[in-house]
Design an enzyme around this catalytic site. Structure first.
Site, PDB file in Angstrom:
ATOM      1  CB  CYS A  43      35.330   3.453  14.109  1.00 35.22           C
ATOM      2  SG  CYS A  43      34.313   2.842  12.857  1.00 35.22           S
ATOM      3  CB  CYS A  48      34.039   5.373  10.619  1.00 42.15           C
ATOM      4  SG  CYS A  48      35.701   5.045  10.934  1.00 42.15           S
ATOM      5  CE  LYS A  51      33.238   9.533   7.491  1.00 39.41           C
ATOM      6  NZ  LYS A  51      34.766   9.521   7.507  1.00 39.41           N
ATOM      7  CE1 TYR A 179      41.161   8.460   3.820  1.00 35.75           C
ATOM      8  CE2 TYR A 179      43.520   9.178   4.343  1.00 35.75           C
ATOM      9  CZ  TYR A 179      42.721   8.074   3.824  1.00 35.75           C
ATOM     10  OH  TYR A 179      43.120   7.156   3.394  1.00 35.75           O
ATOM     11  CD  GLU A 183      35.913  11.811   5.215  1.00 33.43           C
ATOM     12  OE1 GLU A 183      36.401  10.401   4.717  1.00 33.43           O
ATOM     13  OE2 GLU A 183      35.854  11.474   6.575  1.00 33.43           O
ATOM     14  CG  HIS A 437      25.425  -0.222 -20.788  1.00 33.93           C
ATOM     15  ND1 HIS A 437      26.225   0.950 -20.892  1.00 33.93           N
ATOM     16  CD2 HIS A 437      24.133   0.186 -21.454  1.00 33.93           C
ATOM     17  CE1 HIS A 437      25.578   2.025 -21.478  1.00 33.93           C
ATOM     18  NE2 HIS A 437      24.346   1.440 -21.874  1.00 33.93           N
ATOM     19  CD  GLU A 442      28.729   1.016 -19.063  1.00 32.52           C
ATOM     20  OE1 GLU A 442      28.858   0.329 -20.069  1.00 32.52           O
ATOM     21  OE2 GLU A 442      27.802   1.770 -18.783  1.00 32.52           O
TER      22      GLU A 442
HETATM   23  P1  NDP Z   1      45.762  13.880   7.848  1.00 31.67           P
HETATM   24  O1  NDP Z   1      47.085  13.159   8.227  1.00 31.67           O
HETATM   25  O2  NDP Z   1      45.239  13.025   6.630  1.00 31.67           O
HETATM   26  O3  NDP Z   1      45.885  15.061   7.244  1.00 31.67           O
HETATM   27  C1  NDP Z   1      46.352  16.136   8.138  1.00 31.67           C
HETATM   28  C2  NDP Z   1      46.405  17.491   7.270  1.00 31.67           C
HETATM   29  O4  NDP Z   1      46.845  18.547   8.083  1.00 31.67           O
HETATM   30  C3  NDP Z   1      47.210  17.420   5.992  1.00 31.67           C
HETATM   31  O5  NDP Z   1      46.840  18.112   5.035  1.00 31.67           O
HETATM   32  C4  NDP Z   1      48.482  17.883   6.531  1.00 31.67           C
HETATM   33  O6  NDP Z   1      49.259  18.911   5.506  1.00 31.67           O
HETATM   34  C5  NDP Z   1      47.961  19.119   7.490  1.00 31.67           C
HETATM   35  N1  NDP Z   1      48.937  19.584   8.487  1.00 31.67           N
HETATM   36  C6  NDP Z   1      49.416  18.871   9.122  1.00 31.67           C
HETATM   37  N2  NDP Z   1      50.366  19.588  10.278  1.00 31.67           N
HETATM   38  C7  NDP Z   1      50.145  20.923   9.941  1.00 31.67           C
HETATM   39  C8  NDP Z   1      50.610  22.081  10.353  1.00 31.67           C
HETATM   40  N3  NDP Z   1      51.327  22.280  11.635  1.00 31.67           N
HETATM   41  N4  NDP Z   1      49.934  23.335   9.845  1.00 31.67           N
HETATM   42  C9  NDP Z   1      49.034  23.184   8.767  1.00 31.67           C
HETATM   43  N5  NDP Z   1      48.956  21.993   8.196  1.00 31.67           N
HETATM   44  C10 NDP Z   1      49.245  20.960   8.784  1.00 31.67           C
HETATM   45  O7  NDP Z   1      44.947  13.798   9.089  1.00 31.67           O
HETATM   46  P2  NDP Z   1      43.303  13.691   9.337  1.00 31.67           P
HETATM   47  O8  NDP Z   1      43.256  14.376  10.560  1.00 31.67           O
HETATM   48  O9  NDP Z   1      42.509  14.489   8.284  1.00 31.67           O
HETATM   49  O10 NDP Z   1      43.105  12.323   9.596  1.00 31.67           O
HETATM   50  C11 NDP Z   1      43.829  11.349  10.131  1.00 31.67           C
HETATM   51  C12 NDP Z   1      43.708  10.019   9.876  1.00 31.67           C
HETATM   52  O11 NDP Z   1      42.245   9.459  10.043  1.00 31.67           O
HETATM   53  C13 NDP Z   1      43.749   9.831   8.299  1.00 31.67           C
HETATM   54  O12 NDP Z   1      45.270   9.843   7.985  1.00 31.67           O
HETATM   55  C14 NDP Z   1      43.144   8.470   8.075  1.00 31.67           C
HETATM   56  O13 NDP Z   1      44.176   7.529   8.177  1.00 31.67           O
HETATM   57  C15 NDP Z   1      42.064   8.461   9.183  1.00 31.67           C
HETATM   58  N6  NDP Z   1      40.710   8.786   8.632  1.00 31.67           N
HETATM   59  C16 NDP Z   1      40.364   8.040   7.587  1.00 31.67           C
HETATM   60  C17 NDP Z   1      39.019   8.340   7.158  1.00 31.67           C
HETATM   61  C18 NDP Z   1      38.334   7.428   5.966  1.00 31.67           C
HETATM   62  O14 NDP Z   1      39.057   6.473   5.941  1.00 31.67           O
HETATM   63  N7  NDP Z   1      37.464   7.879   5.152  1.00 31.67           N
HETATM   64  C19 NDP Z   1      38.142   9.611   7.471  1.00 31.67           C
HETATM   65  C20 NDP Z   1      38.840  10.305   8.513  1.00 31.67           C
HETATM   66  C21 NDP Z   1      40.040   9.850   8.951  1.00 31.67           C
HETATM   67  P3  NDP Z   1      50.421  18.015   4.708  1.00 31.67           P
HETATM   68  O15 NDP Z   1      49.680  17.281   3.768  1.00 31.67           O
HETATM   69  O16 NDP Z   1      51.056  19.145   4.238  1.00 31.67           O
HETATM   70  O17 NDP Z   1      51.192  17.027   5.599  1.00 31.67           O
END
Ligand code: NDP
Length: 460
Positions: A43, A48, A51, A179, A183, A437, A442
């Site tokens: 984080c 976080c 970022k 995510y 982002e 408002h 709202e």
């Molecule tokens: P996520 O799990 O959110 O997303 C991973 C993405 O990669 C999905 O779209 C998935 O597709 C795709 N994917 C996975 N495997 C493959 C593959 N072999 N080939 C192609 N595409 C693939 O992971 P992130 O890395 O974005 O984030 C990790 C975690 O970190 C989040 O789940 C969240 O909990 C946390 N986080 C939170 C944030 C916040 O609160 N603002 C900010 C950043 C991270 P599919 O959907 O089809 O599985």
């Protein structure tokens, strides 16, 4: 003589580990915490916090455009990436220092080095030595997952490196639709890079409400991000003009940087968990009960390493619940229901509770209230940016099951909505709240018309 060196040994000084270590130490327990990198964890160091600074930096280009519509003239605005990196790194160092001081003030000892379990009570810390502890807490978090089998994977970066690029790329391809991918698509787009987002699924942000997902895709495209859906990388090659992303749909795109955001994996490798008899899930996460206790009686785990809800505030609450249970005699388990989350995309998302699809699965009939509007701030600009506000309501009890917002300040709005949803608010109670408002939120308390989704006919 005490049986062990410490009452508690924590492995990993991120959000969850630090909270647990501090609280335990304040209770009078003898506590040590090991960290192989910098104190603060994902984080603070590579997640976080940096970022959010990047999001702030990148939003200015959009603000400048809006400012023009209000009569401002901004000549030759330019962005200094090295200056930004320097300021960002200073602030991260300051925050990491605060974490260290807070641990010291609480009386916890800090050990710099990679820790490994030799048995259920013995830890070997690289360059520090062996220590024993009555209780052990694993809080090592997660790390980016890389597909080792992808040809050219060595040319790609993850979010870890995105915070330290020596140069801002002119063109970037981001793989993934979660995510991190959305982002960083917003960040690099706002900073003037040409961004292509490649996602294997039919829409980004699986797990979020479908209206939110399609709305954000449209908004990303309006802001200039190229979104390629239904395709994934088959190879990344070095070409004369940069990196060439070869995609499963036959397309190729050239860029200066390819960033893989394909998910994160629990960081359990090399921790000696198998030696200590700690059971892992199929995904390599530490298996825990509701009190975050593993199958080994004196070993617990909190945060992303347990792969429950991988969010900083959740890790903090799990760490706190562990300390309360074990060191204050107050058995506490964190309730993982109705945890709100925000995606700091541009525009951002705030979401709490069930998506429409999940609510229909669980409750059958649900009422949907939905509004799309042009945020007032953009009234003078000719752009067609839209915000989305949506409520999912259980028909029978009128309980609000989900609240989803896409638009300016959505993460701030959802924090307040989360309190109401956690308390079990009903739609009539929600409606009894007088509007503030003029605000965007709202609209949430003035949603009266039920929304009939296309293809579903009248929703009772
Ligand atoms: P996520 O799990 O959110 O997303 C991973 C993405 O990669 C999905 O779209 C998935 O597709 C795709 N994917 C996975 N495997 C493959 C593959 N072999 N080939 C192609 N595409 C693939 O992971 P992130 O890395 O974005 O984030 C990790 C975690 O970190 C989040 O789940 C969240 O909990 C946390 N986080 C939170 C944030 C916040 O609160 N603002 C900010 C950043 C991270 P599919 O959907 O089809 O599985």
């Amino acid at each position: 003589m005490a049986k062990y060196d410490y009452d508690l040994f924590v492995i990993g000084a991120g959000s969850g580990g630090v909270r647990a270590a501090r609280l335990a130490a304040v209770s009078g327990a003898k506590v040590a915490i090991a960290e192989e990198h910098r104190v603060g964890g994902t984080c603070v160091i590579r997640g976080c916090v940096p970022k959010k600074f990047m999001v702030y930096a990148s939003e200015f280009s959009h603000h400048f455009k809006t400012a023009k519509s209000y009569g401002w003239s901004i000549e030759k605005a330019s962005f200094d990436w090295p200056h930004f990196l320097e300021e960002k790194d200073k602030e991260i160092a300051r925050l990491s220092g605060i974490y260290v001081r807070n641990l010291q003030n609480a009386g916890a000892e800090l050990a710099h080095g990679k820790a490994k379990l030799l048995d259920a009570h013995t830890i070997d810390i690289d360059k520090v030595g062996r220590r024993t502890a009555d209780r052990i807490l694993i809080a090592t978090g997660g790390r980016p997952w890389m597909p080792a089998e992808l040809p050219g994977v060595e040319h790609c970066i993850t979010s870890n490196e995105a915070f330290h690029l020596t140069e801002l790329p002119k063109r970037i391809v981001i793989a993934g639709g979660g995510y991190i991918a959305v982002e960083f698509a917003g960040i690099f787009n706002g900073l003037g890079c040409e961004v292509t987002l490649v996602h294997r699924g039919p829409n980004i942000l699986r797990g979020f409400d479908d209206d939110v997902r399609s709305h954000l895709t449209e908004e990303l495209e309006k802001r200039g991000v190229t979104v390629i859906l239904g395709a994934s990388h088959t190879a990344v090659e070095k070409g004369a003009g940069g990196l060439v992303s070869k995609l499963s749909n036959g397309h190729e795109c050239e860029s200066d940087v390819v960033m893989l955001s394909l998910g994160r994996e629990p960081y359990t490798e090399g921790l000696g968990l198998e030696t200590a008899g700690v059971e892992l899930t199929g995904k390599g996460a530490v298996k825990v009960d509701k009190f975050s206790r593993s199958n080994v009686e004196n070993i617990w785990a909190v945060g992303d390493v347990t792969d429950r809800i991988n969010l900083t505030p959740v890790a903090i609450r799990e760490g706190q619940a562990f300390a309360e249970t074990e060191f204050y005699g107050r058995p506490t388990s964190f309730d993982h229901e109705m945890v709100a989350s925000a995606v700091f995309s541009q525009p951002p998302i705030g979401s709490v509770g069930l998506s429409e699809a999940d609510a229909r699965k669980q409750y059958g009939k649900v009422d949907i209230y939905l509004a799309r509007l042009k945020p007032m701030k953009y009234a003078f600009s000719h752009g067609d940016e839209r915000a989305l506000l949506k409520l999912v309501v259980e028909c029978e009890t009128e309980r609000v099951l989900g609240c989803h917002v896409v638009g300016p300040d959505a993460p701030e709005i959802i924090q307040m909505a989360a309190i109401a949803l956690k308390m079990g608010v009903t739609k009539p109670q929600w409606d009894a709240t007088c509007a503030v408002h003029p605000t965007m939120s709202e609209e949430l308390v003035t949603l009266r018309e039920k929304h009939v989704p296309i293809g579903l006919g009248q929703v009772a």
